[in-house]
Scaffold this active site. Structure first.
Site, PDB file in Angstrom:
ATOM      1  CD  GLN A 195      -1.186  -0.111   3.756  1.00 36.81           C
ATOM      2  OE1 GLN A 195      -2.362   0.132   3.604  1.00 36.81           O
ATOM      3  NE2 GLN A 195      -0.775  -0.077   4.867  1.00 36.81           N
TER       4      GLN A 195
ATOM      5  CG  ASP B 152       3.703  -9.395  13.112  1.00 37.58           C
ATOM      6  OD1 ASP B 152       4.055 -10.549  13.598  1.00 37.58           O
ATOM      7  OD2 ASP B 152       3.845  -8.460  13.231  1.00 37.58           O
TER       8      ASP B 152
ATOM      9  NE  ARG C 287      10.334  -3.793   9.971  1.00 33.27           N
ATOM     10  CZ  ARG C 287      10.304  -4.927  10.580  1.00 33.27           C
ATOM     11  NH1 ARG C 287      10.865  -5.217  11.861  1.00 33.27           N
ATOM     12  NH2 ARG C 287       9.211  -5.840  10.319  1.00 33.27           N
TER      13      ARG C 287
ATOM     14  CE1 TYR D 208      19.500  -3.310  16.872  1.00 26.55           C
ATOM     15  CE2 TYR D 208      18.385  -3.881  19.009  1.00 26.55           C
ATOM     16  CZ  TYR D 208      18.248  -3.871  17.737  1.00 26.55           C
ATOM     17  OH  TYR D 208      16.939  -3.785  17.091  1.00 26.55           O
TER      18      TYR D 208
END
Length: 375
Positions: A35, A291, A107, A212
């Protein structure tokens, strides 16, 4: 299954992108819908263990991903108030055991590399799913922009608020876990002179902070927390937060943690949601992963890993099981994934992972390609 089948994947997150890349490499005609109007460097930090990097190897991107990521030698857990070490568990210090690296990375950086493993002609941005109609031979998709498409198989990899899941099983609001998380990014130059660990989780009785580096040069540092909260407004995905709010939440923590809070440039606050276990993962020509079917708290850093493992197992079942019946493949996929995903979900939700010295090999040593599909 026949390689001539047209496979649609809704959701170009890490699980959906993995599925599309592996399907493409297996010779399927695949289209990946998302999307978002275009790719953007969203998100913050992510940890990818050897169980994931073995799948990145199959996509041909293990080396390029490891080349820009940090590779911590150890996972360390420390007591919140005095900094005492609770555990020190080898990661890359024991790489020979796992036969793949453990990386920490932004990410968005990981996502961009993974999207590079999918032919750009097979990716369609700006496609927000509005409806689907499953029939005997496939699935018809309708998008918010007024367009439609037809696929033989549909994979719903569209996350916690999956439209595919809602169309398959009916709408249902996600469940607030009673936990929220703060996230913050820090330029490592602001931490000069501090004893900064590569991969450290700070624990107290009811909350924690995970810290981290995000890059090989150790120029970018990240923290994410887990904290109890009484409520969260439905439909609000995140809100800005402040240094003062974090200092209040982490009062009494070690001075190093308080220094991280002070050094953070922008702090945001996010809710943690879950869902009840699904009665089914697939129906007809439609199947779910990640998920969309088993969301979990992020306290093991394995949520994205489970979606990526799902994708690899699903593609294995679609390519290695000799049948043209999608439900046979999908049920084999569910059979081989449900137990592991449920166990990881349980441990992650309990928030006990690696707090004390334990053997993490059941997670990091797992190889989806070593699973006997006929067991």
């Amino acid at each position: 299954m026949e390689r001539s089948l047209r496979i649609g994947v809704v959701g170009a997150g890490l699980g959906g992108t993995t599925a599309a890349g592996l399907l493409q490499r297996a010779g399927f005609n695949v289209v990946l819908y998302d999307q978002m109007p275009a790719f953007s460097r969203l998100g913050a930090g992510i940890q990818l263990g050897p169980n994931v990097m073995k799948i990145m190897r199959r996509l041909g991107i293990e080396e390029s991903m490891a080349a820009v990521a940090n590779e911590p030698q150890y996972w360390c857990s420390r007591n919140a108030t005095d900094g005492a070490y609770l555990s020190r568990i080898p990661l890359n210090a024991d790489r020979a055991r796992y036969q793949a690296p453990y990386i920490t990375i932004h990410r968005g950086e990981a996502h961009q590399i993974m999207l590079g493993a999918v032919d750009a002609a097979n990716v369609q941005f700006g496609k927000c799913l509005a409806d689907l109609h499953a029939h005997d031979k496939g699935v018809r998709l309708s998008f918010m922009d007024g367009t439609s498409d037809e696929v033989d198989i549909l994979i719903g990899a569209d996350g916690l608020n999956s439209c595919v899941r809602a169309k398959l099983l009916g709408p249902e609001d996600p469940l607030f876990t009673g936990w929220i998380g703060h996230r913050g990014m820090i330029k490592a130059s602001k931490l000069a002179g501090l004893d900064v660990g590569e991969c450290v989780k700070w624990w107290s009785s009811d909350r924690h902070m995970m810290t981290y580096f995000l890059d090989r040069k150790k120029e970018e540092f990240y923290f994410v927390t887990g904290e109890p909260a009484e409520s969260w407004p439905l439909g609000v995905s995140w809100v800005p937060s402040t240094h003062a709010e974090m200092h209040k939440s982490f009062a009494g923590y070690d001075p190093l943690v308080r220094a991280y809070i002070d050094a953070a440039e922008n702090i945001t606050k996010w809710p943690l949601y879950t869902r009840k276990p699904l009665p089914v993962w697939h129906r007809g020509h439609v199947v779910l992963l990640g998920d969309a079917c088993h969301p979990m708290k992020p306290h093991m850093a394995q949520g994205a890993a489970m979606a990526i493992e799902d994708a690899a197992m699903l593609v294995r079942c679609m390519t290695e099981i000799e049948t043209n019946d999608p439900n046979t493949c999908f049920e084999a996929y569910r059979h081989h994934r449900m137990g592991r995903a449920s166990r990881v979900q349980e441990v992650s939700n309990a928030n006990t992972w690696l707090r004390t010295n334990e053997d993490p090999s059941w997670v990091y040593g797992y190889d989806v390609y070593g699973v006997d599909l006929h067991a």
